[in-house]
Motif scaffolding. Structure first.
Motif, PDB file in Angstrom:
ATOM      1  N   GLY A  87       0.795  -1.226   0.000  1.00  0.00           N
ATOM      2  CA  GLY A  87       0.000   0.000   0.000  1.00  0.00           C
ATOM      3  C   GLY A  87       0.820   1.265   0.000  1.00  0.00           C
ATOM      4  N   VAL A  88       2.146   1.161  -0.182  1.00  0.00           N
ATOM      5  CA  VAL A  88       2.996   2.348  -0.084  1.00  0.00           C
ATOM      6  C   VAL A  88       3.574   2.742  -1.434  1.00  0.00           C
ATOM      7  N   MET A  89       4.214   1.819  -2.110  1.00  0.00           N
ATOM      8  CA  MET A  89       4.861   2.139  -3.373  1.00  0.00           C
ATOM      9  C   MET A  89       3.932   1.806  -4.531  1.00  0.00           C
ATOM     10  N   ARG A  90       3.641   2.798  -5.322  1.00  0.00           N
ATOM     11  CA  ARG A  90       2.796   2.583  -6.478  1.00  0.00           C
ATOM     12  C   ARG A  90       3.565   2.986  -7.739  1.00  0.00           C
ATOM     13  N   SER A  91       3.420   2.183  -8.786  1.00  0.00           N
ATOM     14  CA  SER A  91       4.069   2.473 -10.057  1.00  0.00           C
ATOM     15  C   SER A  91       5.545   2.787  -9.874  1.00  0.00           C
ATOM     16  N   LEU A  92       6.241   1.935  -9.189  1.00  0.00           N
ATOM     17  CA  LEU A  92       7.673   2.116  -8.966  1.00  0.00           C
ATOM     18  C   LEU A  92       8.450   1.360 -10.039  1.00  0.00           C
ATOM     19  N   PRO A  93       9.060   2.049 -10.995  1.00  0.00           N
ATOM     20  CA  PRO A  93       9.812   1.356 -12.037  1.00  0.00           C
ATOM     21  C   PRO A  93      11.171   0.905 -11.524  1.00  0.00           C
ATOM     22  N   TYR A  94      11.636  -0.215 -12.026  1.00  0.00           N
ATOM     23  CA  TYR A  94      12.978  -0.655 -11.694  1.00  0.00           C
ATOM     24  C   TYR A  94      13.547  -1.429 -12.879  1.00  0.00           C
ATOM     25  N   ARG A  95      14.857  -1.397 -12.993  1.00  0.00           N
ATOM     26  CA  ARG A  95      15.527  -2.121 -14.073  1.00  0.00           C
ATOM     27  C   ARG A  95      16.090  -3.426 -13.517  1.00  0.00           C
ATOM     28  N   LEU A  96      15.802  -4.520 -14.208  1.00  0.00           N
ATOM     29  CA  LEU A  96      16.313  -5.826 -13.809  1.00  0.00           C
ATOM     30  C   LEU A  96      17.531  -6.153 -14.668  1.00  0.00           C
ATOM     31  N   GLY A 128      18.005   5.356 -11.468  1.00  0.00           N
ATOM     32  CA  GLY A 128      16.977   5.020 -10.500  1.00  0.00           C
ATOM     33  C   GLY A 128      17.276   3.691  -9.828  1.00  0.00           C
ATOM     34  N   LEU A 129      16.252   2.870  -9.627  1.00  0.00           N
ATOM     35  CA  LEU A 129      16.417   1.592  -8.944  1.00  0.00           C
ATOM     36  C   LEU A 129      16.780   0.492  -9.921  1.00  0.00           C
ATOM     37  N   GLU A 130      17.850  -0.219  -9.608  1.00  0.00           N
ATOM     38  CA  GLU A 130      18.285  -1.349 -10.419  1.00  0.00           C
ATOM     39  C   GLU A 130      18.399  -2.585  -9.529  1.00  0.00           C
ATOM     40  N   VAL A 131      17.851  -3.692 -10.002  1.00  0.00           N
ATOM     41  CA  VAL A 131      17.922  -4.966  -9.292  1.00  0.00           C
ATOM     42  C   VAL A 131      18.832  -5.894 -10.085  1.00  0.00           C
ATOM     43  N   VAL A 132      19.920  -6.335  -9.446  1.00  0.00           N
ATOM     44  CA  VAL A 132      20.879  -7.231 -10.104  1.00  0.00           C
ATOM     45  C   VAL A 132      20.653  -8.648  -9.583  1.00  0.00           C
ATOM     46  N   VAL A 133      20.453  -9.601 -10.509  1.00  0.00           N
ATOM     47  CA  VAL A 133      20.186 -10.985 -10.115  1.00  0.00           C
ATOM     48  C   VAL A 133      21.147 -11.920 -10.834  1.00  0.00           C
ATOM     49  N   PRO A 134      21.427 -13.080 -10.234  1.00  0.00           N
ATOM     50  CA  PRO A 134      22.290 -14.063 -10.918  1.00  0.00           C
ATOM     51  C   PRO A 134      21.577 -14.658 -12.129  1.00  0.00           C
TER      52      PRO A 134
END
Length: 260
Positions: free
Chosen positions: A17-26, A44-50
């Motif tokens: 209920g807090v973050m709406r339409s939060l873009p992030y790069r995977l 902005g926000l970047e998510v790094v995954v194996p």
């Protein structure tokens, strides 16, 4: 050399209920052993995954880290504002503090002094005297004056709200933060930004309530937001306004990023 999955820009519609339409790069990295998050001014926000990691698991991680993400995004936004072109320095001709409903006409007095002094005089006027061609000295004098105003005005308001809400703090300090409107420590010490005086009264009250509620809940859990909503029913609209409220801070009160 990093490997990036083309076009993998995602969006979180709602997290708790807090973050709406939060873009992030995977970004998929063959070197990564675990999931990591980074926030930069540019991306902005970047998510790094194996490689081989299931992207469907990312939203749960972002939900768990939402507090850190919001703080990091706020810091990045503050830096982005600071990197914007700086207009030539000019003394204000008028100073308005909507948070306390006061306004002053500025009277500038150049003198041979190496420092700058700011003092209130009769008739709603503010005298700024001294080395007025020294931008750093002028900004420093105005900041000290704003801090005095905030100590005089914000602390009594916080004390009144504290009694009304039944949430008692141990200590309060007024500062001139660059990125936060306020904070509360686990030791029940509240810190408020003097620039709150430059915001509308409703936003000032919302920040005070937010920090006081942290005295009961040192987190951003559902219980915390429920408590905030009890005392500030429009807190969602206020939070949205506060994210853009730095635009309300006039040039004389904005931090300046100086490049060497």
């Amino acid at each position: 050399m990093r490997e990036e999955a083309a076009g993998l820009v995602h969006d979180i519609r709602e997290i708790d209920g807090v973050m709406r339409s939060l873009p992030y790069r995977l970004r998929i990295s063959p070197r990564a052993r675990d999931v990591s998050l980074r926030v930069t001014v540019e991306d902005g926000l970047e998510v790094v995954v194996p490689r081989g990691y299931n992207p469907a698991l990312v939203p749960r991680i972002l939900q768990h880290m939402q507090g850190w993400i919001r703080r990091a995004l706020d810091r990045a936004e503050a830096k982005r504002r600071q990197l914007a072109p700086v207009l030539p320095w000019r003394l204000p001709t008028e100073i308005d503090l909507p948070g306390i409903g006061k306004r002053w006409q500025v009277i500038a007095k150049e003198s041979a002094r190496v420092s700058v002094a700011v003092r209130e005089i009769a008739g709603g006027r503010l005298s700024i005297a001294g080395a007025l061609d020294d931008e750093r000295a002028c900004r420093g004098a105005l900041e000290r004056w704003l801090l005095r105003q905030a100590n005089r005005e914000l602390i009594p308001r916080l004390e009144t709200l504290s009694r009304e809400l039944g949430l008692r703090y141990r200590r309060v300090q007024i500062r001139s933060q660059r990125t936060r409107w306020g904070s509360c420590s686990s030791g029940k010490s509240i810190s408020l930004n003097a620039k709150l005086l430059l915001l509308p009264p409703a936003l000032v009250r919302s920040v005070l309530i937010h920090e006081l509620c942290h005295l009961a809940e040192m987190n951003h859990s559902r219980r915390f937001w429920s408590l905030v909503g009890r005392h500030d029913p429009d807190f969602r609209a206020h939070r949205k306004s506060l994210r853009a409220a730095w635009q309300l801070v006039p040039p004389w009160a904005r931090p300046v990023l100086r490049h060497k």
